[in-house]
Scaffold this motif. Structure first.
Motif, PDB file in Angstrom:
ATOM      1  N   ASP A  37       2.600   1.710  -3.401  1.00 35.88           N
ATOM      2  CA  ASP A  37       1.660   2.208  -4.405  1.00 35.88           C
ATOM      3  C   ASP A  37       1.313   3.674  -4.155  1.00 35.88           C
ATOM      4  OD1 ASP A  37       1.645  -0.298  -5.595  1.00 35.88           O
ATOM      5  OD2 ASP A  37      -0.261  -0.902  -4.677  1.00 35.88           O
ATOM      6  N   PHE A  38       1.149   4.030  -2.896  1.00 41.28           N
ATOM      7  CA  PHE A  38       0.831   5.400  -2.524  1.00 41.28           C
ATOM      8  C   PHE A  38       1.948   6.344  -2.957  1.00 41.28           C
ATOM      9  CE2 PHE A  38       1.085   8.882   0.550  1.00 41.28           C
ATOM     10  CZ  PHE A  38      -0.180   9.420   0.455  1.00 41.28           C
ATOM     11  N   ILE A  77      -2.450  14.772   3.920  1.00 37.35           N
ATOM     12  CA  ILE A  77      -1.547  14.937   2.767  1.00 37.35           C
ATOM     13  C   ILE A  77      -0.772  16.238   2.914  1.00 37.35           C
ATOM     14  CG2 ILE A  77      -1.498  15.405   0.274  1.00 37.35           C
ATOM     15  CD1 ILE A  77      -1.979  12.507   0.754  1.00 37.35           C
ATOM     16  N   PHE A 133       0.840  -1.205   0.000  1.00 39.66           N
ATOM     17  CA  PHE A 133       0.000   0.000   0.000  1.00 39.66           C
ATOM     18  C   PHE A 133       0.873   1.252   0.000  1.00 39.66           C
ATOM     19  CE2 PHE A 133      -1.789   3.492   2.409  1.00 39.66           C
ATOM     20  CZ  PHE A 133      -2.926   3.773   1.670  1.00 39.66           C
ATOM     21  N   LYS A 134       1.869   1.279   0.878  1.00 35.53           N
ATOM     22  CA  LYS A 134       2.761   2.438   0.960  1.00 35.53           C
ATOM     23  C   LYS A 134       3.510   2.641  -0.350  1.00 35.53           C
ATOM     24  CE  LYS A 134       3.612   2.161   5.949  1.00 35.53           C
ATOM     25  NZ  LYS A 134       4.631   1.879   6.973  1.00 35.53           N
ATOM     26  N   LYS A 149      -5.925   6.272  -6.901  1.00 38.20           N
ATOM     27  CA  LYS A 149      -5.270   5.869  -5.648  1.00 38.20           C
ATOM     28  C   LYS A 149      -5.951   6.476  -4.427  1.00 38.20           C
ATOM     29  CE  LYS A 149      -2.249   3.337  -7.631  1.00 38.20           C
ATOM     30  NZ  LYS A 149      -2.380   1.901  -7.545  1.00 38.20           N
ATOM     31  N   ASN A 150      -7.134   7.061  -4.629  1.00 35.28           N
ATOM     32  CA  ASN A 150      -7.925   7.656  -3.546  1.00 35.28           C
ATOM     33  C   ASN A 150      -7.186   8.753  -2.785  1.00 35.28           C
ATOM     34  OD1 ASN A 150     -10.355   6.163  -3.900  1.00 35.28           O
ATOM     35  ND2 ASN A 150      -9.306   4.397  -3.018  1.00 35.28           N
ATOM     36  N   ILE A 151      -6.373   9.500  -3.498  1.00 32.67           N
ATOM     37  CA  ILE A 151      -5.645  10.599  -2.871  1.00 32.67           C
ATOM     38  C   ILE A 151      -6.444  11.897  -2.994  1.00 32.67           C
ATOM     39  CG2 ILE A 151      -3.512  11.968  -2.960  1.00 32.67           C
ATOM     40  CD1 ILE A 151      -2.115   9.339  -3.862  1.00 32.67           C
TER      41      ILE A 151
END
Length: 112
Positions: free
Chosen positions: A11-12, A80, A8-9, A59-61
């Motif tokens: 990909d983020f 963020i 996850f990290k 990525k849902n950011i």
């Protein structure tokens, strides 16, 4: 579970690994904006901004909500802003260390 979190990290951070995406996040840290507003503030072409917003959305950011015929983008998680601030501080620390080393070298000091 640890491997899932690491993935996850990874990909983020991959989603953040583009200068225009970082600029978009900095713009959205100031408040919600439309694509046109982001494009103007980022001084970038609309297609580039739209492509990068698509990555950030996937990525849902960031999130987008329709208002009439416009889509208004916002940060999904306000943390963020803190992440970008920490990244800036890390950069400044590294830059300061590099300047110190260069100063010492220019003075003829041996640096190890």
């Amino acid at each position: 579970m640890d491997m899932e979190m690491q993935q996850f990290k990874s990909d983020f951070f991959k989603a953040l690994a583009h200068p225009l995406r970082i600029r978009i996040l900095e713009i959205l840290a100031e408040g919600d904006k439309s694509v046109n507003e982001i494009q103007q503030l980022a001084e970038s072409e609309g297609s580039s901004v739209s492509q990068q917003l698509t990555v950030l959305r996937s990525k849902n950011i960031v999130t987008g909500s329709k208002e009439g015929n416009r889509v208004i983008y916002s940060l999904r998680d306000p943390m963020i802003i803190e992440l970008l601030d920490v990244a800036r501080k890390i950069f400044n620390n590294q830059l300061s260390e590099t300047i110190t080393i260069l100063d010492r070298l220019s003075e003829g000091e041996k640096v190890e």
